[in-house]
Design an enzyme around this catalytic site. Structure first.
Site, PDB file in Angstrom:
ATOM      1  N   SER A   1       1.452  -9.443  10.537  1.00 41.25           N
ATOM      2  CA  SER A   1       2.360  -8.339  10.241  1.00 41.25           C
ATOM      3  C   SER A   1       1.937  -7.156  11.102  1.00 41.25           C
ATOM      4  CB  SER A   1       2.263  -7.968   8.752  1.00 41.25           C
ATOM      5  OG  SER A   1       3.031  -6.827   8.478  1.00 41.25           O
TER       6      SER A   1
ATOM      7  N   HIS B   1       2.678 -13.666   5.252  1.00 40.23           N
ATOM      8  CA  HIS B   1       1.351 -14.272   5.123  1.00 40.23           C
ATOM      9  C   HIS B   1       1.348 -15.540   4.281  1.00 40.23           C
ATOM     10  CE1 HIS B   1      -0.912 -10.257   6.063  1.00 40.23           C
ATOM     11  NE2 HIS B   1      -0.259 -10.756   7.102  1.00 40.23           N
TER      12      HIS B   1
ATOM     13  N   GLU C   1       1.111  -8.222  -0.032  1.00 43.21           N
ATOM     14  CA  GLU C   1      -0.205  -8.267  -0.669  1.00 43.21           C
ATOM     15  C   GLU C   1      -0.173  -7.650  -2.061  1.00 43.21           C
ATOM     16  OE1 GLU C   1      -3.180  -6.379   1.733  1.00 43.21           O
ATOM     17  OE2 GLU C   1      -2.539  -7.372   3.577  1.00 43.21           O
TER      18      GLU C   1
ATOM     19  N   GLU D   1      -4.580 -14.765   3.923  1.00 44.49           N
ATOM     20  CA  GLU D   1      -5.720 -13.932   3.558  1.00 44.49           C
ATOM     21  C   GLU D   1      -6.490 -14.463   2.361  1.00 44.49           C
ATOM     22  OE1 GLU D   1      -4.061 -10.005   3.313  1.00 44.49           O
ATOM     23  OE2 GLU D   1      -3.901  -9.839   5.489  1.00 44.49           O
TER      24      GLU D   1
ATOM     25  N   ASP E   1       0.731  -3.848  -1.149  1.00 42.90           N
ATOM     26  CA  ASP E   1       1.121  -3.640   0.245  1.00 42.90           C
ATOM     27  C   ASP E   1       2.389  -4.445   0.496  1.00 42.90           C
ATOM     28  OD1 ASP E   1       1.510  -3.405   2.949  1.00 42.90           O
ATOM     29  OD2 ASP E   1      -0.233  -4.596   3.525  1.00 42.90           O
TER      30      ASP E   1
ATOM     31  N   GLU F   1       0.576   0.785  -0.163  1.00 39.44           N
ATOM     32  CA  GLU F   1       0.505   0.774   1.305  1.00 39.44           C
ATOM     33  C   GLU F   1       1.837   0.317   1.900  1.00 39.44           C
ATOM     34  OE1 GLU F   1      -1.619  -2.053   4.669  1.00 39.44           O
ATOM     35  OE2 GLU F   1      -2.697  -1.675   2.804  1.00 39.44           O
TER      36      GLU F   1
ATOM     37  N   ASP G   1       0.150   2.227   7.287  1.00 44.21           N
ATOM     38  CA  ASP G   1      -0.395   1.193   8.173  1.00 44.21           C
ATOM     39  C   ASP G   1       0.471   1.119   9.418  1.00 44.21           C
ATOM     40  OD1 ASP G   1      -1.422  -1.038   9.437  1.00 44.21           O
ATOM     41  OD2 ASP G   1      -0.767  -2.471   7.916  1.00 44.21           O
TER      42      ASP G   1
ATOM     43  N   LYS H   1      -7.379  -0.005  11.284  1.00 40.53           N
ATOM     44  CA  LYS H   1      -7.525  -1.316  11.914  1.00 40.53           C
ATOM     45  C   LYS H   1      -7.902  -1.073  13.370  1.00 40.53           C
ATOM     46  CE  LYS H   1      -3.978  -3.736   9.178  1.00 40.53           C
ATOM     47  NZ  LYS H   1      -2.588  -4.286   9.237  1.00 40.53           N
TER      48      LYS H   1
ATOM     49  N   HIS I   1      -9.086  -5.504   7.322  1.00 40.39           N
ATOM     50  CA  HIS I   1      -9.166  -6.702   8.149  1.00 40.39           C
ATOM     51  C   HIS I   1      -7.799  -6.981   8.767  1.00 40.39           C
ATOM     52  CE1 HIS I   1      -7.439  -9.361   4.692  1.00 40.39           C
ATOM     53  NE2 HIS I   1      -6.924  -8.154   4.704  1.00 40.39           N
TER      54      HIS I   1
ATOM     55  N   LYS J   1     -10.505  -3.511   2.526  1.00 46.13           N
ATOM     56  CA  LYS J   1      -9.899  -4.772   2.097  1.00 46.13           C
ATOM     57  C   LYS J   1     -10.156  -5.833   3.144  1.00 46.13           C
ATOM     58  CE  LYS J   1      -5.149  -3.939   3.785  1.00 46.13           C
ATOM     59  NZ  LYS J   1      -3.713  -4.140   3.481  1.00 46.13           N
TER      60      LYS J   1
END
Length: 403
Positions: free
Chosen positions: A39, A126, A135, A178, A213, A259, A284, A309, A337, A360
């Site tokens: 993503s 994901h 998430e 993840e 998220d 997020e 993000d 990130k 991550h 995270k």
């Protein structure tokens, strides 16, 4: 002094190729492996991929490896810079060598060398289930140490596994990119209800909070959000309706962090939501660890926290610069991550060094996720072993930098 630099192609956690770098200095040899995201925002630094469909589906990174051997390595050796004191100068040299704003010439993957938020339910791009939100996380704010927080997260994760088996059968405990479970659910409240039950069974009600998220850029187009984009039936939402959904979830569940609730281009919705947002609101894709967008977000009051990130921006110095700018606005910084990870654990040290207070790294599952949590436990143990003060951020994770 840098003696030589060697690059190689290696695998990340999804089985895609990524870049490994060996840095040979007068103090020894050091290795780093670069993660990769699924993503990714449009503002991120560019990963240089080979594009040769006959090898690894075009995802090879031999061009980046070649750049390390023929361009980056020789330039750094010739510079005489020291890795242990000249990080900012090294990053400036790398930026100059590339010469592009988004690191597209050499590739951000070539340039790169607390409080745990465990992503225990995966959705979005994901996973293969129908959940639109990417998430759903747990945060052990009631722990007294990082080691205890890891224990709480692991115990809830195992209880969640049992809850999913009971509700959907043993075939439903497959995991996403993840390490989080990806059961056959499609609505955010379904995932949160599973967490409420798992936390209760583990005996941690009130001591563990939640975070979301949605990664909403993935399901945004022409002013409309489709949170059912993975389902057979679209669920089209105007920004106002999506805002109402978030407010309802915040009222009904112990959520402490949100997020990317809106798309990276939907600045108006961010700013409107932030006027009365009671939790940490993290950018993000909106910010891409880039000072230009952090400044814009502060000017427009779009959010109050930055996701960090490193490979979004391409160098450690620029990532630190973005974090410091965020701190200057009295924001929080949340280290993250990537979905395509490696066993490199550097971001654990970075989170501690910058006092970000929270990190995270996925679920307490799979080596590339566990490596970061193990490293944080090692740091805690080392500090305590030396008789030094070691504070666990807990419920103060947003303001850890002020300790």
């Amino acid at each position: 002094m840098i003696r030589s630099i060697q690059g190689a192609q290696r695998l990340d956690s999804r089985g895609h190729l990524t870049v490994q770098v060996d840095l040979i200095t007068d103090r020894g040899t050091f290795r780093a492996i670069v993660p990769s995201g699924a993503s990714t925002g449009a503002k991120e630094a560019i990963e240089l991929r080979d594009g040769d469909s006959s090898a690894y589906g075009g995802k090879g990174v031999q061009k980046a490896v070649t750049n390390i051997g023929l361009v980056i390595g020789p330039a750094l050796v010739q510079s005489g810079l020291k890795v242990y004191t000249d990080q900012k100068m090294i990053d400036c040299l790398l930026k100059h060598l590339d010469g592009t704003e988004n690191k597209s010439k050499l590739g951000a993957n070539a340039i790169l060398g607390v409080m745990p938020f465990f992503d225990v339910l995966n959705g979005g791009v994901h996973s293969g289930n129908k959940m639109g939100f990417q998430e759903t996380m747990i945060a052990p704010v009631g722990a007294s140490s990082f080691t205890q927080a890891v224990r709480m997260g692991c115990e809830v994760y195992q209880q969640l596994k049992k809850v999913i088996i009971e509700k959907f059968g043993p075939s439903a405990i497959g995991i996403g990119d993840e390490g989080g479970f990806a059961p056959p659910i499609s609505q955010p409240h379904e995932g949160l209800d599973l967490l409420v039950e798992a936390v209760s069974l583990a005996g941690y009600t009130g001591r563990i909070k939640f975070a979301l998220d949605p990664a909403s850029t993935e399901f945004y187009s022409d002013g409309i959000y489709d949170i059912g984009f993975k389902d057979d039936k679209p669920s089209l939402q105007k920004p106002k309706h999506l805002t109402d959904l978030y407010r309802s979830l915040l009222q009904n569940y112990p959520i402490v962090l949100l997020e990317d609730p809106f798309a990276e281009t939907d600045w108006g919705s961010w700013a409107e939501f932030n006027k009365e947002c009671p939790v940490e609101l993290v950018g993000d894709d909106l910010l891409a660890t880039n000072t230009k967008y952090v400044q814009k977000a502060n000017d427009t009051r779009a959010c109050n926290s930055m996701l960090l990130k490193i490979n979004q921006i391409g160098t450690i110095s620029e990532a630190i610069e973005a974090a410091n700018l965020a701190y200057s606005f009295d924001w929080s910084v949340f280290v993250s991550h990537r979905s395509g990870e490696t066993t490199d654990d550097f971001i654990a040290d970075l989170a501690v060094g910058l006092r970000t207070g929270h990190l995270k790294s996925g679920a307490p599952c799979r080596g590339e996720r566990i490596a970061k949590y193990n490293r944080l436990m090692d740091i805690e143990a080392d500090l305590l072993g030396k008789g030094e003060e070691c504070l666990y951020a807990g419920s103060q994770f947003r303001v850890a930098s002020k300790y």
